[in-house]
Design an enzyme around this catalytic site. Sequence first.
Site, PDB file in Angstrom:
ATOM      1  N   CYS A  34       6.514   0.131   6.083  1.00  0.00           N
ATOM      2  CA  CYS A  34       6.236   1.431   6.128  1.00  0.00           C
ATOM      3  C   CYS A  34       5.265   2.110   5.618  1.00  0.00           C
ATOM      4  O   CYS A  34       5.856   1.299   3.888  1.00  0.00           O
ATOM      5  CB  CYS A  34       8.228   1.162   5.702  1.00  0.00           C
TER       6      CYS A  34
ATOM      7  N   HIS B 223      13.292  14.242  -8.129  1.00  0.00           N
ATOM      8  CA  HIS B 223      13.977  15.426  -7.866  1.00  0.00           C
ATOM      9  C   HIS B 223      14.127  16.682  -8.873  1.00  0.00           C
ATOM     10  O   HIS B 223      14.476  17.526  -8.137  1.00  0.00           O
ATOM     11  CB  HIS B 223      15.562  14.763  -7.502  1.00  0.00           C
TER      12      HIS B 223
ATOM     13  N   CYS C  17      13.605   5.580   5.479  1.00  0.00           N
ATOM     14  CA  CYS C  17      12.838   6.934   5.801  1.00  0.00           C
ATOM     15  C   CYS C  17      13.710   7.522   7.106  1.00  0.00           C
ATOM     16  O   CYS C  17      14.111   8.403   6.993  1.00  0.00           O
ATOM     17  CB  CYS C  17      11.929   6.947   6.410  1.00  0.00           C
TER      18      CYS C  17
ATOM     19  N   HIS D 277      17.474  11.292  -9.443  1.00  0.00           N
ATOM     20  CA  HIS D 277      15.874  10.490 -10.458  1.00  0.00           C
ATOM     21  C   HIS D 277      14.607  11.316 -10.821  1.00  0.00           C
ATOM     22  O   HIS D 277      14.582  12.445 -10.416  1.00  0.00           O
ATOM     23  CB  HIS D 277      14.828   9.338  -9.651  1.00  0.00           C
TER      24      HIS D 277
ATOM     25  N   CYS E  40      11.804   2.476  10.335  1.00  0.00           N
ATOM     26  CA  CYS E  40      11.624   2.491   8.789  1.00  0.00           C
ATOM     27  C   CYS E  40      13.359   3.630   8.223  1.00  0.00           C
ATOM     28  O   CYS E  40      13.906   4.420   8.533  1.00  0.00           O
ATOM     29  CB  CYS E  40      11.622   3.122   8.365  1.00  0.00           C
TER      30      CYS E  40
ATOM     31  N   LYS F 130       3.832   5.642  -6.334  1.00  0.00           N
ATOM     32  CA  LYS F 130       5.438   6.533  -6.888  1.00  0.00           C
ATOM     33  C   LYS F 130       6.508   6.473  -6.880  1.00  0.00           C
ATOM     34  O   LYS F 130       7.167   5.069  -6.727  1.00  0.00           O
ATOM     35  CB  LYS F 130       5.637   7.009  -4.927  1.00  0.00           C
TER      36      LYS F 130
ATOM     37  N   HIS G 208       8.225   3.171   1.786  1.00  0.00           N
ATOM     38  CA  HIS G 208       8.965   1.741   1.290  1.00  0.00           C
ATOM     39  C   HIS G 208       8.624   0.636   1.370  1.00  0.00           C
ATOM     40  O   HIS G 208       9.420  -0.559   0.632  1.00  0.00           O
ATOM     41  CB  HIS G 208      10.340   2.274   1.839  1.00  0.00           C
TER      42      HIS G 208
ATOM     43  N   LYS H  22      14.111   5.250  -5.448  1.00  0.00           N
ATOM     44  CA  LYS H  22      14.864   4.216  -5.869  1.00  0.00           C
ATOM     45  C   LYS H  22      14.311   2.669  -5.474  1.00  0.00           C
ATOM     46  O   LYS H  22      14.938   2.178  -5.480  1.00  0.00           O
ATOM     47  CB  LYS H  22      15.966   5.233  -5.660  1.00  0.00           C
TER      48      LYS H  22
HETATM   49  O1  ME8 Z   1      12.831  13.541   1.392  1.00  0.00           O
HETATM   50  N1  ME8 Z   1       7.974  12.543  -7.354  1.00  0.00           N
HETATM   51  O2  ME8 Z   1      15.168  13.385   0.221  1.00  0.00           O
HETATM   52  P1  ME8 Z   1      14.642  12.287  -0.936  1.00  0.00           P
HETATM   53  C1  ME8 Z   1       7.888  13.976  -6.529  1.00  0.00           C
HETATM   54  N2  ME8 Z   1      16.563  14.457   2.138  1.00  0.00           N
HETATM   55  N3  ME8 Z   1       8.605  13.774  -5.884  1.00  0.00           N
HETATM   56  C2  ME8 Z   1       9.444  13.114  -5.460  1.00  0.00           C
HETATM   57  C3  ME8 Z   1       9.769  12.002  -5.849  1.00  0.00           C
HETATM   58  C4  ME8 Z   1       8.566  11.933  -6.777  1.00  0.00           C
HETATM   59  N4  ME8 Z   1       8.538  10.776  -7.474  1.00  0.00           N
HETATM   60  N5  ME8 Z   1      10.490  11.436  -4.382  1.00  0.00           N
HETATM   61  C5  ME8 Z   1      10.670  11.884  -4.112  1.00  0.00           C
HETATM   62  C6  ME8 Z   1      14.321  13.275   1.507  1.00  0.00           C
HETATM   63  N6  ME8 Z   1      10.523  13.077  -4.278  1.00  0.00           N
HETATM   64  C7  ME8 Z   1      15.158  14.800   2.440  1.00  0.00           C
HETATM   65  C8  ME8 Z   1      14.989  15.443   2.498  1.00  0.00           C
HETATM   66  S1  ME8 Z   1      14.887  18.428   3.475  1.00  0.00           S
HETATM   67  C9  ME8 Z   1      15.644  18.534   4.921  1.00  0.00           C
HETATM   68  C10 ME8 Z   1      15.083  16.441   3.313  1.00  0.00           C
HETATM   69  C11 ME8 Z   1      11.016  14.594  -3.655  1.00  0.00           C
HETATM   70  O3  ME8 Z   1      15.728  12.161  -1.863  1.00  0.00           O
HETATM   71  C12 ME8 Z   1      10.472  14.617  -2.398  1.00  0.00           C
HETATM   72  O4  ME8 Z   1       9.324  14.445  -1.752  1.00  0.00           O
HETATM   73  O5  ME8 Z   1      14.164  11.403  -0.740  1.00  0.00           O
HETATM   74  C13 ME8 Z   1      11.859  15.193  -1.390  1.00  0.00           C
HETATM   75  O6  ME8 Z   1      10.795  16.868  -2.145  1.00  0.00           O
HETATM   76  C14 ME8 Z   1      13.133  15.633  -2.315  1.00  0.00           C
HETATM   77  O7  ME8 Z   1      12.167  15.049  -3.541  1.00  0.00           O
HETATM   78  C15 ME8 Z   1      14.160  14.588  -2.385  1.00  0.00           C
HETATM   79  O8  ME8 Z   1      13.742  13.270  -1.708  1.00  0.00           O
END
Ligand code: ME8
Length: 503
Positions: free
Chosen positions: A143, A20, A128, A17, A125, A296, A146, A299
């Site tokens: 959570c 990312h 998470c 999304h 959670c 925020k 979430h 997904k």
């Molecule tokens: O946290 N705005 O994965 P993830 C900005 N697998 N950044 C965002 C966001 C948003 N709305 N939503 C998510 C994980 N992110 C773990 C990380 S690292 C060793 C493991 C950012 O798929 C989130 O903060 O939930 C994170 O840095 C990245 O996208 C991946 O999120």
Amino acid sequence: MAFYITTAISYVNGVPHLGHAYEAIATDVIARHRRQIGEDVFFLTGTDEHGEPVADAARAQGIEPQALADRNSARFKALMPQLEISNDFFIRTTDQQHKQRAAEVLQRVHDRGYTYEGTYEGWYCPRCADFKVENEILEGNRCPIHEIVLTREQEQNWFFRLSAFQEPLERLYAERPDFVMPAHRYNEARAFIGSGLEDVSLTRAHLSWGIEVPWDRSQVFYVWFDALLNYYTALWYARPGEDLTARYWPANFHVIGKDILKFHTVFWPALLMAAELELPRHVFVHGFLLAGDGRKMSKSLGNVLDPFEVLERYGADALRHYLLREVSFGQDGPVSPDGFQARYDAELANEYGNLAGRTLNMLERYCGGVVPEVATDAALREEFAGLFARVDELLGTAELSAALEEIWRHVRRLNRYVEENAPWALAKDPGRADELAGVLASLAEGLRAVTLALVPYMPVKTAALLAALGAGEQNERSFASHGWGGRVSALGPLFPKDPAPAA
Ligand code: ME8
């Protein structure tokens, strides 16, 4: 000089999304800037594929976790070129080499006495994949991220002696105030450590989707320890036949979102100390892109804005520009289709696009399509003098929006320069031909300078414009005292108003 930069790796229980995309874009701007100033860059991104959330999502869909991981990891990987991300490798934590190397590091942590067996009980959670401590939990045992109801979990597993790193972490934070940036995130991490560290569970007994614990085959590693180690393991196998660890370790920059601060600023340095590995230089924590409803975008909240629509119609550069311009990097901020449209029209089509279009046209029309090799305007040169140094300084601390603002001030300055000097009026007076040549040489040089500064932000359009200016080889990051005599070529509108969707 080596420069190693990483994004967080994305969970594959869902699809990419805008959040990312945002993180990948921001990290890419820093990586491209470092390459531009001649550093030896390694840029890593990838997917986080083990753990409860993925196992649960796969079960819900009636497929194996590996099948779900394969499918969604491919979508994250495919997004990278669409966003013009220049990553050097895409790691998957299900890669055999990652699993092997991560297990070796964790075995070392075990051998050095930083693990023990215990019973864990707490509020958990599953989204998470994290146990929550009392002060994080929302009303009704929910959570904080979430907003789903937490479950009470108890199991026998292995613990990591995080508490043993209380003092070393306090020392780290006292000695390195720039370890975590921006400063308010450093304060948050330091406060967390100051409140007293408890040991954390390192393994899971009730889960099979993960890396097997080498000293206890009934367990797999808790997904966060497996995932964090991606930053280390990737260097070992990213380039077949070559181990890049000595060249790039430790990371200069880990770029992450604010929700995973604790893992990267507390667990991660502690784990590295336990394994006797060097610590990263900086962790940069960005904010969240918020949806129209002010929450925020995620997904699990189901309010995701699709980056693919913007990409299809306007291309990667426009999305990259919008996100870094709209939301001050490091803060939270709302994004919307209307906001995108407003900035696209005002800044890309009108300000920068028009500047490029009219500069090329006037060079063609008044100078026979050649950038005049005459002195550039001394006053303008003075105004551009600090531009690159300032951009370098700001990007050095990941102040991406501030650096872009600095560049944009110069774009606007050039538009004013056109109005002030009215080349079309000069062209009517043969006696002022020298003046006209000086103005157009200055404009061409100014446009070359801002465009070079914009390369990390908008790699596609800037390459096209530099080529059209006949400045493809002019990589000097300064405002030169002379025009360079380049042959100008035609270029359609850089950012057309209302573009048709790509075929
Ligand atoms: O946290 N705005 O994965 P993830 C900005 N697998 N950044 C965002 C966001 C948003 N709305 N939503 C998510 C994980 N992110 C773990 C990380 S690292 C060793 C493991 C950012 O798929 C989130 O903060 O939930 C994170 O840095 C990245 O996208 C991946 O999120």
